[in-house]
Each structure stands twice: as structure tokens, then as C-alpha cells.
Design a protein around this motif. Sequence first.
Motif, PDB file in Angstrom:
ATOM      1  N   TRP A 182       0.853  -1.048  -0.159  1.00  0.00           N
ATOM      2  CA  TRP A 182      -0.123   0.059   0.038  1.00  0.00           C
ATOM      3  C   TRP A 182       0.957   1.228  -0.043  1.00  0.00           C
ATOM      4  O   TRP A 182       0.426   2.498  -0.388  1.00  0.00           O
ATOM      5  CB  TRP A 182      -1.111   0.157   1.324  1.00  0.00           C
ATOM      6  CG  TRP A 182      -0.435   0.058   2.594  1.00  0.00           C
ATOM      7  CD1 TRP A 182      -0.028  -1.071   3.285  1.00  0.00           C
ATOM      8  CD2 TRP A 182       0.050   1.270   3.126  1.00  0.00           C
ATOM      9  NE1 TRP A 182       0.638  -0.659   4.426  1.00  0.00           N
ATOM     10  CE2 TRP A 182       0.470   0.908   4.370  1.00  0.00           C
ATOM     11  CE3 TRP A 182      -0.079   2.734   2.927  1.00  0.00           C
ATOM     12  CZ2 TRP A 182       1.038   1.747   5.189  1.00  0.00           C
ATOM     13  CZ3 TRP A 182       0.586   3.557   4.196  1.00  0.00           C
ATOM     14  CH2 TRP A 182       0.858   2.876   4.999  1.00  0.00           C
ATOM     15  N   GLY A 183       2.105   1.161   0.339  1.00  0.00           N
ATOM     16  CA  GLY A 183       3.020   2.251   0.441  1.00  0.00           C
ATOM     17  C   GLY A 183       3.280   2.580  -0.786  1.00  0.00           C
ATOM     18  O   GLY A 183       3.659   3.994  -1.331  1.00  0.00           O
ATOM     19  N   THR A 184       3.177   1.801  -1.935  1.00  0.00           N
ATOM     20  CA  THR A 184       3.591   2.032  -3.596  1.00  0.00           C
ATOM     21  C   THR A 184       2.317   3.129  -3.974  1.00  0.00           C
ATOM     22  O   THR A 184       2.623   3.765  -4.444  1.00  0.00           O
ATOM     23  CB  THR A 184       3.513   0.922  -4.148  1.00  0.00           C
ATOM     24  OG1 THR A 184       4.469  -0.040  -3.698  1.00  0.00           O
ATOM     25  CG2 THR A 184       3.659   0.993  -5.660  1.00  0.00           C
ATOM     26  N   LEU A 185       1.154   2.713  -3.328  1.00  0.00           N
ATOM     27  CA  LEU A 185      -0.010   3.637  -3.844  1.00  0.00           C
ATOM     28  C   LEU A 185       0.161   5.012  -3.090  1.00  0.00           C
ATOM     29  O   LEU A 185      -0.107   6.087  -3.875  1.00  0.00           O
ATOM     30  CB  LEU A 185      -1.417   3.010  -3.385  1.00  0.00           C
ATOM     31  CG  LEU A 185      -1.393   1.647  -4.100  1.00  0.00           C
ATOM     32  CD1 LEU A 185      -2.679   0.908  -3.466  1.00  0.00           C
ATOM     33  CD2 LEU A 185      -1.587   1.838  -5.563  1.00  0.00           C
ATOM     34  N   ALA A 186       0.504   5.026  -1.881  1.00  0.00           N
ATOM     35  CA  ALA A 186       0.911   6.086  -1.130  1.00  0.00           C
ATOM     36  C   ALA A 186       1.771   7.092  -1.792  1.00  0.00           C
ATOM     37  O   ALA A 186       1.800   8.365  -1.936  1.00  0.00           O
ATOM     38  CB  ALA A 186       1.267   6.112   0.124  1.00  0.00           C
ATOM     39  N   PHE A 187       2.844   6.374  -2.437  1.00  0.00           N
ATOM     40  CA  PHE A 187       3.910   6.821  -2.972  1.00  0.00           C
ATOM     41  C   PHE A 187       3.369   7.925  -4.294  1.00  0.00           C
ATOM     42  O   PHE A 187       3.754   8.862  -4.533  1.00  0.00           O
ATOM     43  CB  PHE A 187       5.052   5.961  -3.460  1.00  0.00           C
ATOM     44  CG  PHE A 187       6.237   6.838  -4.316  1.00  0.00           C
ATOM     45  CD1 PHE A 187       7.073   7.414  -3.703  1.00  0.00           C
ATOM     46  CD2 PHE A 187       6.056   6.771  -5.558  1.00  0.00           C
ATOM     47  CE1 PHE A 187       8.289   7.910  -4.460  1.00  0.00           C
ATOM     48  CE2 PHE A 187       7.042   7.234  -6.494  1.00  0.00           C
ATOM     49  CZ  PHE A 187       8.312   7.767  -5.744  1.00  0.00           C
ATOM     50  N   ALA A 188       2.607   6.965  -5.014  1.00  0.00           N
ATOM     51  CA  ALA A 188       2.107   7.597  -6.337  1.00  0.00           C
ATOM     52  C   ALA A 188       1.171   8.879  -6.006  1.00  0.00           C
ATOM     53  O   ALA A 188       1.399   9.630  -6.851  1.00  0.00           O
ATOM     54  CB  ALA A 188       1.212   6.441  -6.901  1.00  0.00           C
ATOM     55  N   LEU A 189       0.390   8.876  -4.933  1.00  0.00           N
ATOM     56  CA  LEU A 189      -0.165  10.112  -4.437  1.00  0.00           C
ATOM     57  C   LEU A 189       0.499  11.078  -4.053  1.00  0.00           C
ATOM     58  O   LEU A 189       0.323  12.566  -4.329  1.00  0.00           O
ATOM     59  CB  LEU A 189      -1.341   9.423  -3.442  1.00  0.00           C
ATOM     60  CG  LEU A 189      -2.504   8.678  -4.210  1.00  0.00           C
ATOM     61  CD1 LEU A 189      -3.350   8.439  -2.793  1.00  0.00           C
ATOM     62  CD2 LEU A 189      -3.272   9.319  -5.060  1.00  0.00           C
TER      63      LEU A 189
END
Length: 212
Positions: A182-189
Amino acid sequence: MIQSAPLASLTRLQPAGQYLLLGSGLILYGLSLRLMLNAGIGVSPWDVFHVGVTRWLPLSVGQVSILSGLLLVVYTALHLRERVGPGTLLNVVVIGLVMDLLSEAVPHPTRLLWQCVQFALGVGLIGLATGAYVGAGLGAGPRDSLMLGLQRRHGWPVARIRTGVELVVLVAGMLLGGPFGWGTLAFALAVGPSVGFGLGLFGLGARKAQQS
């Protein structure tokens, strides 16, 4: 955009100052990537790919980062005719080396709270690092050069190119077994605002923000 005078003035330094700014930015960039990687809750799309490759080859994540960067430099220089500056080559080498050197020095937290704190620190630092190395004006990084070359060759919007490239890299990394979380999604945002803030500190406008 209102410039921060002390930091914006750094971008007008003589060559020695430019290289100092570039080196500081690249070291900080490598640190930010290692902070996110060691946090263990997800990494940037490119690092999903880099770590995925290490599952199949006897290489460290920093070595894979260097090799992929070199391949991109060769492709963009020969096929897309993008200029390769000293900052481009230093970007390839320094970030990968710093990631490997800090592998054990950076904590590997196990509690979710500290994992989130460390990951957020990495995302925040990546904006400052980008502002520093782009502000040095010694050449775009290999992944930036790829996007700029594709934009010049095909006329596609930079934002669309960046999104498309990172999606392809992310899927490839996941198929190789890279650490998608989920950190990957947080990074994208969060990476866009972080980089925008970092570029603003160095008095760089919207055009530069699109290139980073």
C-alpha cells in the motif's frame, strides 16, 4: 511562483557549486529511496522493478538501479537523441551506490507506526532531493530523459508518458516478485506534491516540475 531567495540563488552558482548541489541532491535521493525500501510497506514503481530483478539475478538493488539507468541512457541518447549531461551519468551511479551503502545503516522498523513514519520521511526527502539535483542544471536523470525524449519524439503530454512508463515498470516488477504494497499507492499520490514543493524551494517553475 514566489521563489525562496536563499535556495533559488543556489541554482546560479559557479560550476563547483553546481556539482556540490548535484551531489547533495543525489545522495539525498538515494537515502530517500533506501528509507522507503527499508520501511517494508511498499516502494516506488521503479524500485518494485529493481527489487524484482534481484529475485532472479545475483545483484543488489543498487546495482540493478545502475544497470537499468545505464540502459536508459544508451537508449535515450542513441534512439531519442537526448543530450547526456554529467548530471545524467552521476545520477545513474551515485543513487545506486548510496542505496547499497545505506542498506544496513538505515533502520528496518517492524512496528507499523515507525514503518509509516520512515516511509513518509523518504517521500518528503525525495522532493527536496529532486529540487537540488534538477536545480544544479547539469542534466536530467535517465528516467527523466526517457520521458522528455518520448515527449519530443511523439508529442505526448509528459504527465501521460510518466504515468504510462511507471505503470509498465510497476507491472513488470510485480511479475518479477517485487515488493508491491500500500506504500506504493501512497507514493504515487504523494510524490507529485513532494517534488513540487522541493522544486519550488529552488525557484524552479512548472516546466521543470513536469520534467522531474
